[in-house]
Design an enzyme around this catalytic site. Structure first.
Site, short mmCIF file in Angstrom:
data_model
loop_
_atom_site.label_atom_id
_atom_site.label_comp_id
_atom_site.label_asym_id
_atom_site.label_seq_id
_atom_site.Cartn_x
_atom_site.Cartn_y
_atom_site.Cartn_z
N CYS A 1 44.59 28.25 34.13
CA CYS A 1 45.19 29.02 33.04
C CYS A 1 46.72 28.87 33.06
CB CYS A 1 44.81 30.49 33.22
SG CYS A 1 45.62 31.54 32.02
N HIS B 1 40.48 35.68 47.32
CA HIS B 1 40.20 35.38 45.91
C HIS B 1 40.78 34.00 45.58
CE1 HIS B 1 40.52 35.49 41.53
NE2 HIS B 1 39.60 36.46 41.55
N GLU C 1 42.25 32.68 43.02
CA GLU C 1 43.61 32.64 42.47
C GLU C 1 44.64 32.88 43.58
OE1 GLU C 1 44.62 35.23 39.07
OE2 GLU C 1 46.63 35.35 39.94
N CYS D 1 48.73 39.77 34.27
CA CYS D 1 48.43 39.19 32.96
C CYS D 1 48.14 40.29 31.94
CB CYS D 1 47.21 38.27 33.09
SG CYS D 1 46.68 37.63 31.50
N SER E 1 36.95 40.15 39.91
CA SER E 1 38.05 41.03 40.34
C SER E 1 38.49 41.94 39.18
CB SER E 1 39.20 40.14 40.81
OG SER E 1 40.35 40.87 41.01
N ASN E 2 38.71 41.35 37.98
CA ASN E 2 39.15 42.20 36.87
C ASN E 2 38.01 43.08 36.41
OD1 ASN E 2 38.24 41.33 33.92
ND2 ASN E 2 38.38 39.48 35.16
N SER F 1 35.85 38.28 32.13
CA SER F 1 34.91 37.22 32.54
C SER F 1 33.51 37.48 32.00
CB SER F 1 34.88 37.15 34.07
OG SER F 1 34.64 38.44 34.61
S1 SF4 Z 1 43.10 37.04 32.95
FE1 SF4 Z 1 45.01 36.16 32.16
S2 SF4 Z 1 45.72 34.85 33.81
FE2 SF4 Z 1 43.58 35.26 34.24
S3 SF4 Z 1 42.51 33.53 33.28
FE3 SF4 Z 1 42.59 35.20 31.78
S4 SF4 Z 1 44.42 34.76 30.53
FE4 SF4 Z 1 44.58 33.56 32.41
#
Ligand code: SF4
Length: 292
Positions: free
Chosen positions: A97, A129, A131, A198, A227-228, A270
């Site tokens: 990304c 993780h 990232e 983000c 995670s998100n 996701s």
């Molecule tokens: S959450 Fe933000 S940084 Fe992560 S993949 Fe999606 S757009 Fe990219």
């Protein structure tokens, strides 16, 4: 009649959408395509792409691979992955990304600046993780990862601190960490911090909270590894304790579908839209209502 509604603001962020499009494009060409790690933390979407031919491999398998085409997902990778690819004649389809890529560059520049070894590069993120591994790799493994405020207390406040964040962490906790470090840093040391969270995630929060609070029952659709997903689900729970994390129609608990007036279906960055729609239609069917 019980009202059922999908949160229009939920679903894939642009980083994930781009990675999936790239995978679909390559698969359509008919060549064998590998993906280093799950393309998205959602097993249903991973299965869908697997059925189209995408082969998911881990880092050990990647090291053994030669003369192949490999997609790097939105989370990004540390520099070693690119070195291995070069040595093994692997063609990289890079779907990192752009937001993560920018953050990787900033950390690399930070690491390369002279500071007589007195600087601590700190990343507020989840240990292990993908990232975060990619970010730590930019500082050749020298960055310190802290998962929560509690761990910030273990930093050396007599040395300079540069604080960054994984893109999907909580803004509120990031600012708590900033406040704590500001209050404890030695007068002889410097502290600089960069909010690198983000907005695709952070900006969803106010809307998601509003959506969750406006329904009697919430099904938050997300892979358990996301995670998100964990972070956004915890936001739903704060405003609506009758929120439930599910990742398939099999996890819809019928006993919850009573004595309520409305049900909300939402998800993470996701979470594929098609999965939320599938769950929405299943709930409608179980309630004896017409689907979409
Ligand atoms: S959450 Fe933000 S940084 Fe992560 S993949 Fe999606 S757009 Fe990219």
């Amino acid at each position: 009649m019980i009202k059922v509604e999908i949160d229009e603001g939920s679903g894939f962020c642009f980083g994930v959408v781009t990675a999936i499009h790239k995978a679909e494009e390559e698969l359509a060409k008919g060549a064998t395509l590998y993906c280093l790690g799950d393309i998205v933390h959602n097993s249903r979407e991973v299965e869908r792409l697997k059925s189209m031919g995408l082969i998911t491999i881990n880092h050990e398998e990647f090291k053994q691979l030669h003369n192949a085409k490999v997609l790097l997902r939105a989370h990004g990778e540390p520099p070693e992955t690119y070195i291995t690819a070069y040595k093994n004649n692997i063609e990289i389809i890079d779907a990192t990304c752009p937001v993560v890529l920018r953050l990787q560059k900033r950390i690399k520049q930070e690491y390369q600046q002279e500071d007589n070894g007195e600087k601590q590069i700190v990343i507020y993120g989840q240990n292990g993780h993908a990232e975060v591994l990619g970010l730590v790799g930019q500082a050749t493994g020298q960055a310190i990862v802290i998962e929560k405020l509690e761990e910030a207390k273990g930093l050396d406040f007599s040395k300079n601190i540069r604080l960054y964040s994984q893109t999907t962490k909580s803004l509120d906790e990031f600012w708590e960490i900033v406040d704590y470090i500001k209050a404890h840093i030695s007068p002889n040391a410097t502290f600089e911090y960069y909010d690198t969270i983000c907005r695709q995630v952070a900006n969803r929060m106010p809307n998601l909270r509003k959506f969750a609070a406006s329904h009697d029952l919430i099904f938050f659709v997300s892979g358990k590894k996301s995670s998100n997903g964990k972070m956004l689900f915890s936001e739903c729970l704060k405003v609506n304790p009758n929120s439930h994390l599910i990742d398939s129609i099999e996890e819809i608990d019928d006993s919850l579908l009573h004595d309520i007036d409305s049900i909300g279906v939402c998800g993470a960055t996701s979470t594929p839209k098609w999965l939320m729609e599938q769950i929405y239609m299943e709930i409608k069917a179980r309630l004896g209502q017409e689907s979409l």
